[in-house]
Scaffold this motif. Structure first.
Motif, mmCIF file in Angstrom:
data_model
loop_
_atom_site.group_PDB
_atom_site.id
_atom_site.type_symbol
_atom_site.label_atom_id
_atom_site.label_comp_id
_atom_site.label_asym_id
_atom_site.label_seq_id
_atom_site.Cartn_x
_atom_site.Cartn_y
_atom_site.Cartn_z
ATOM 1 N N LYS A 7 0.954 -1.162 -0.008
ATOM 2 C CA LYS A 7 -0.052 -0.167 0.091
ATOM 3 C C LYS A 7 0.875 1.304 -0.103
ATOM 4 C CE LYS A 7 -1.874 3.559 2.408
ATOM 5 N NZ LYS A 7 -1.437 4.508 3.430
ATOM 6 N N GLY A 153 -7.616 8.020 6.291
ATOM 7 C CA GLY A 153 -6.606 6.834 6.391
ATOM 8 C C GLY A 153 -6.820 5.553 6.180
ATOM 9 N N ASP A 156 -5.228 1.880 4.302
ATOM 10 C CA ASP A 156 -4.361 1.108 5.198
ATOM 11 C C ASP A 156 -5.306 -0.184 5.199
ATOM 12 O OD1 ASP A 156 -2.356 2.781 5.355
ATOM 13 O OD2 ASP A 156 -3.165 3.586 7.537
ATOM 14 N N LYS A 211 -1.214 8.463 13.769
ATOM 15 C CA LYS A 211 -1.784 8.435 12.424
ATOM 16 C C LYS A 211 -1.175 7.382 11.516
ATOM 17 C CE LYS A 211 -5.022 12.158 13.082
ATOM 18 N NZ LYS A 211 -5.021 13.620 13.187
HETATM 19 MG MG MG Z 1 -2.348 7.141 6.160
#
Ligand code: MG
Ligand code: ADP
Ligand code: ASP
Length: 420
Positions: A7, A153, A156, A211
């Motif tokens: 990723k 986010g 992920d 984060k």
């Molecule tokens: Mg991120």
């Protein structure tokens, strides 16, 4: 031959040159004989830009969540297409899919949807014929065919969920730092990269504000036993492996320090200290779908007590409106709030077997003249709320107090800045 899911985050795909670097890394893995699935985020800043546009369109109202998700998902749709074009230009067979196309089925909680199921078959077919498969992060589709997104986010989580569905040998999260550090290396230049960290600790760090990995990605990896590694797109290196606790693993007392600037604090003073009071204060808040994090109730004085809790800053105004109403009902003396706070937390599995961590933490903050406004603890973490102007000072003080500082001369590898 292994199956690797890679990723790449927003800053790793921020320009065509950077996308070319990502393509080269995926190709190198393919040429080493592995099957490769690549998950990409939107270009750096793109999700924020789309969010601003939505706010402009909706004016004072909140943008409608279904349409907002459709809009936000386009950021990732652009990068999968661009990366696939580059891979093909470089002579590799590649195919890309949006979340809906590979049928990453989610619930319908727009803007924070959860993945329910992934149909791994089309990807398997592509891998069999030697294609590099590129999948859009952060998005899925609900059972009615509406596009959903997985929360900030969320790419992920797409990567880890795909790795679980495909039974991948490793899920590699490439980002702009070369691993998980003892704390955010952008705030503490002396932060140290960790070789390994346990799922449990990573989960705490993520939930307390670090984060570097979305919390759901860590949950997924722990639940489905996905080997997970955080690495840099820009530097070679082993990164950080997220592992299970094992017998030989040396247990550091403290593994990391996290902070969260996104919370606000509300207090109601002089309410009657009697059964049901907490429910009376917090019930309407939770009925309004506002999540409450830390809660502190003072001991009572002459039958009256004070009550303080924290919520996400986005919910502050709404929570304050509710609390003012409750204050009238209860005849409270005063209501006040503070948005200029930060939650600062220590995390470490070693805390379980060591006393004195809390007192060391509180003394380190006191030595810098930092007042602690709230405290909460669990088995492997201690959180405090302090004035946000002391954030950097507080994190650095704790980092030194617990012996986490890197040795002299060590360098933090953060893309865009090299901190000595
Ligand atoms: Mg991120
Ligand atoms: P991406 O766009 O690749 O997903 P993120 O910005 O989401 O990247 O996550 C990487 C950032 O996380 C780093 O640049 C760093 O500032 C921040 N960060 C916070 N806590 C940590 C930590 N403990 N270790 C490493 N990075 C951290
Ligand atoms: N583009 C999304 C975000 O900025 C998802 C991600 O990058 O993981 O939050």
């Amino acid at each position: 031959m292994a199956l690797i899911v890679q990723k790449y985050g927003g800053s790793s795909v921020g320009s065509i040159e950077r996308i070319e670097r990502v393509a080269q890394k995926a190709i190198a893995t393919r040429e080493a004989g592995h099957d490769v699935v690549v998950v990409v985020s939107a270009m750096k800043g793109e999700t924020d830009r789309l969010m601003e546009l939505a706010r402009g369109a909706a004016q004072k109202q909140n943008p409608p969540p279904r349409e907002l998700d459709l809009l936000l998902s386009t950021g990732e749709q652009a990068t999968i297409a661009l990366l696939t074009m580059v891979l093909q230009r470089m002579g590799h067979s590649a195919r890309c899919y949006t979340g809906a196309q590979v049928r990453i089925l989610t619930d319908n909680a727009f803007t924070k949807a959860r993945i329910l199921d992934i149909d791994a078959e089309p990807i398997d077919e592509d891998l069999k014929v030697g294609r590099i498969v590129v999948v859009a992060g952060f998005q899925g589709v609900d059972e009615n065919g509406s596009i959903t997104t997985l929360g900030r986010g969320g790419s992920d989580t797409t990567a880890v969920a795909l790795a679980a569905a495909l039974n991948a040998d490793e899920c590699q999260i490439y980002t702009d730092v070369d691993g998980v550090y003892t704390t955010d290396p952008r705030v503490v230049p002396k932060a140290r990269r960790l070789e390994r960290i346990t799922f449990e600790e990573m989960l705490e760090l993520a939930s307390l504000g670090s984060k570097v990995l979305q919390i759901r990605a860590v949950e997924f990896a722990g639940k489905y036993h996905v080997p997970l590694r955080v690495l840099s797109t820009f530097e070679e290196g082993p990164g950080t492996l997220i592992t299970y606790e094992d017998e030989d693993m040396e247990e550091p007392l403290i593994s990391g320090i996290a902070f969260n600037r996104d919370e606000a604090k509300l207090s109601i003073l002089g309410v009657p200290d009697k059964p049901g009071i907490a429910a009376h204060i917090l019930g309407p808040v939770s009925n309004a779908n506002i999540e409450v994090d830390m809660i502190v109730q003072n001991i009572s004085n002459e039958g009256l007590t004070d009550f303080t809790f924290t919520v996400h800053k986005n919910d502050y105004e709404k929570a304050m409106g509710i609390l003012e109403k409750t204050a009238k009902e209860l005849g409270a003396r005063e209501v006040f709030g503070d948005t200029k706070i930060v939650k600062l937390s220590l995390v470490g599995v070693g805390m379980r077997s060591h006393a004195g961590v809390a007192s060391t933490m509180f003394s380190a903050l006191a030595n810098e003249g930092i007042n602690i406004q709230m405290i909460s603890t669990s088995e492997i973490k201690i959180s405090t709320v302090i004035d946000d102007k002391y954030l950097e000072l507080g994190v650095r003080a704790l980092h030194s107090a617990f012996g986490l500082d890197a040795e002299e001369g060590a360098q933090v590898k953060v893309e865009g800045e090299t901190v000595d």
